[in-house]
Design a protein around this motif. Structure first.
Motif, short mmCIF file in Angstrom:
data_model
loop_
_atom_site.label_atom_id
_atom_site.label_comp_id
_atom_site.label_asym_id
_atom_site.label_seq_id
_atom_site.Cartn_x
_atom_site.Cartn_y
_atom_site.Cartn_z
N PHE A 1 4.69 -14.66 26.13
CA PHE A 1 5.05 -14.29 27.50
C PHE A 1 4.01 -13.31 28.03
N HIS A 2 3.97 -13.18 29.36
CA HIS A 2 3.01 -12.26 29.97
C HIS A 2 3.40 -10.81 29.70
N ASP A 3 2.40 -9.99 29.40
CA ASP A 3 2.64 -8.56 29.26
C ASP A 3 3.08 -8.00 30.62
N HIS B 1 -3.25 -11.43 29.99
CA HIS B 1 -2.75 -10.55 28.92
C HIS B 1 -1.39 -11.10 28.51
N HIS C 1 3.72 -8.16 17.47
CA HIS C 1 3.21 -8.91 18.61
C HIS C 1 1.70 -8.93 18.56
N ILE D 1 12.95 -3.95 22.22
CA ILE D 1 12.86 -4.69 23.49
C ILE D 1 12.46 -6.15 23.29
N PHE D 2 11.61 -6.43 22.29
CA PHE D 2 11.19 -7.82 22.10
C PHE D 2 12.27 -8.63 21.39
N ASN E 1 -1.73 -3.99 17.31
CA ASN E 1 -1.61 -2.56 17.07
C ASN E 1 -0.58 -2.37 15.96
N ILE F 1 16.92 -9.89 28.09
CA ILE F 1 16.12 -9.35 29.20
C ILE F 1 15.10 -10.42 29.60
N GLY G 1 -1.38 2.78 17.65
CA GLY G 1 -0.78 2.93 18.98
C GLY G 1 0.31 1.91 19.26
N GLN G 2 0.98 1.40 18.20
CA GLN G 2 2.04 0.41 18.40
C GLN G 2 3.28 1.07 19.01
N GLU G 3 3.77 0.47 20.10
CA GLU G 3 4.92 1.06 20.80
C GLU G 3 6.18 0.23 20.69
N VAL G 4 6.05 -1.05 20.40
CA VAL G 4 7.24 -1.91 20.28
C VAL G 4 7.32 -2.39 18.83
N LEU H 1 14.41 -9.53 24.23
CA LEU H 1 13.72 -10.54 25.04
C LEU H 1 13.80 -11.92 24.36
P1 5GP Z 1 1.88 -2.14 21.70
O1 5GP Z 1 1.33 -0.84 22.19
O2 5GP Z 1 3.21 -1.97 20.98
O3 5GP Z 1 0.89 -2.93 20.90
O4 5GP Z 1 2.12 -3.02 22.99
C1 5GP Z 1 3.36 -3.17 23.61
C2 5GP Z 1 3.12 -3.98 24.87
O5 5GP Z 1 4.37 -4.44 25.34
C3 5GP Z 1 2.49 -3.19 26.00
O6 5GP Z 1 1.26 -3.83 26.40
C4 5GP Z 1 3.53 -3.21 27.11
O7 5GP Z 1 2.98 -3.31 28.40
C5 5GP Z 1 4.37 -4.43 26.74
N1 5GP Z 1 5.78 -4.36 27.15
C6 5GP Z 1 6.63 -3.31 26.96
N2 5GP Z 1 7.85 -3.61 27.41
C7 5GP Z 1 7.79 -4.87 27.90
C8 5GP Z 1 8.75 -5.73 28.51
O8 5GP Z 1 9.91 -5.42 28.70
N3 5GP Z 1 8.30 -6.97 28.87
C9 5GP Z 1 7.02 -7.38 28.69
N4 5GP Z 1 6.71 -8.61 29.09
N5 5GP Z 1 6.09 -6.59 28.12
C10 5GP Z 1 6.45 -5.34 27.72
#
Ligand code: 5GP
Length: 124
Positions: free
Chosen positions: A37-39, A47, A110, A14-15, A97, A23, A103-106, A18
């Motif tokens: 950019f803003h979360d 954030h 970042h 997703i990033f 993360n 997106i 707990g890294q999701e993306v 972006l």
């Molecule tokens: P992680 O858990 O990977 O460290 O954090 C991922 C962060 O990305 C989360 O805080 C989540 O809210 C944010 N995030 C996920 N998808 C998007 C998106 O499409 N746009 C923005 N601006 N933030 C996102």
């Protein structure tokens, strides 16, 4: 879902999308090295996410493979973003993360910048 930190970089994350402008996001800063950019789901009054322009999965990947210029540029960008957001006087937190336990999701490196209220001690 936590990402697999050993997987190769996926340019459809997703990033990455972006960064390419595929997106939308509310950018607050960009330079040669980084974009901020803003979360989308803020966990504090401020954030902001800061990402390098380069293709790195995580802090582990970045710290191992990025050039000195990329690392310095990214570190300076984080400081610049925090100053620009007016966070220096009251303080703020920078968080990465990494992988499953982190707990890294993306799967594009970042840095989270949190601020705008007292953030408590370390890990909640
Ligand atoms: P992680 O858990 O990977 O460290 O954090 C991922 C962060 O990305 C989360 O805080 C989540 O809210 C944010 N995030 C996920 N998808 C998007 C998106 O499409 N746009 C923005 N601006 N933030 C996102």
């Amino acid at each position: 879902m936590p990402i697999d930190p050993t997987a190769p970089y996926d340019d459809q994350n997703i990033f990455a999308r972006l960064l390419r402008g595929e997106i939308p996001s509310t950018r607050v800063y960009e330079d040669e090295w980084a974009v901020a950019f803003h979360d989308i789901a803020p966990q504090s009054p401020v954030h902001i996410l800061v990402i390098p322009r380069g293709a790195y999965v995580s802090w582990d990947d970045f710290s191992a493979r990025a050039s000195d210029g990329e690392i310095a540029g990214f570190a300076r960008a984080i400081g610049q973003v925090a100053r620009g957001a007016g966070l220096v006087e009251n303080g703020y937190r920078v968080l990465y993360n990494i992988g499953r336990d982190g707990g890294q999701e993306v799967a594009h490196l970042h840095a989270h910048i949190f601020g705008g209220r007292p953030l408590g001690r370390m890990i909640g």
